[in-house]
Design a protein around this motif. Sequence first.
Motif, mmCIF file in Angstrom:
data_model
loop_
_atom_site.group_PDB
_atom_site.id
_atom_site.type_symbol
_atom_site.label_atom_id
_atom_site.label_comp_id
_atom_site.label_asym_id
_atom_site.label_seq_id
_atom_site.Cartn_x
_atom_site.Cartn_y
_atom_site.Cartn_z
ATOM 1 N N PHE A 99 0.847 -1.192 0.367
ATOM 2 C CA PHE A 99 -0.407 -0.085 0.042
ATOM 3 C C PHE A 99 0.961 1.209 -0.228
ATOM 4 N N THR A 100 0.724 1.699 -0.637
ATOM 5 C CA THR A 100 1.458 3.252 -1.527
ATOM 6 C C THR A 100 0.664 5.124 -0.871
ATOM 7 N N THR A 101 0.865 5.524 0.132
ATOM 8 C CA THR A 101 0.599 6.414 -0.399
ATOM 9 C C THR A 101 1.039 7.980 -0.365
ATOM 10 N N PRO A 102 1.136 8.942 -1.902
ATOM 11 C CA PRO A 102 1.796 9.765 -1.191
ATOM 12 C C PRO A 102 0.718 11.117 -0.131
ATOM 13 N N PHE A 103 1.621 12.394 0.061
ATOM 14 C CA PHE A 103 1.580 13.328 0.784
ATOM 15 C C PHE A 103 2.697 14.979 0.544
#
Length: 133
Positions: A99-103
């Motif tokens: 699971f990858t999420t940008p911020f």
Amino acid sequence: RIQVFLDTGGRPLNAEVNLWQGPDNAPQKIKVYLEDGMKRPFSAVIDTPGAGNAIAIRNTAPMEFPLSAYVEADNGGPGPARALAANTKPRTIQGGAVFTTPFAPNVKSIQIMLNTDGRPLQARLELLQGPNN
């Protein structure tokens, strides 16, 4: 619960945090690696259910890379992990999945709560910075 905080004077941090529960149990292990322990220190709140708990922090880096370790018992209140769980929607990530999420670049820190339904937990968290990672 206990809170563990690890940092360095700007050098790499390579450590292992072990939670021992009772005399006959295998420890719960957290391996920590940071490129710069001053810019991005490690902080964790770890549940310690039951009695007879002990925490061990081992610096696995060479002697040239010392670290500072702070451990404090958290005896009151719901704590930051419970507050995070109450205010966000959990995401289920199956075994072997990524699971990858940008911020945004202006984010100063993030909180991550890992939880299972009682089964063993094995996870790897990576913070990637820059376009070439």
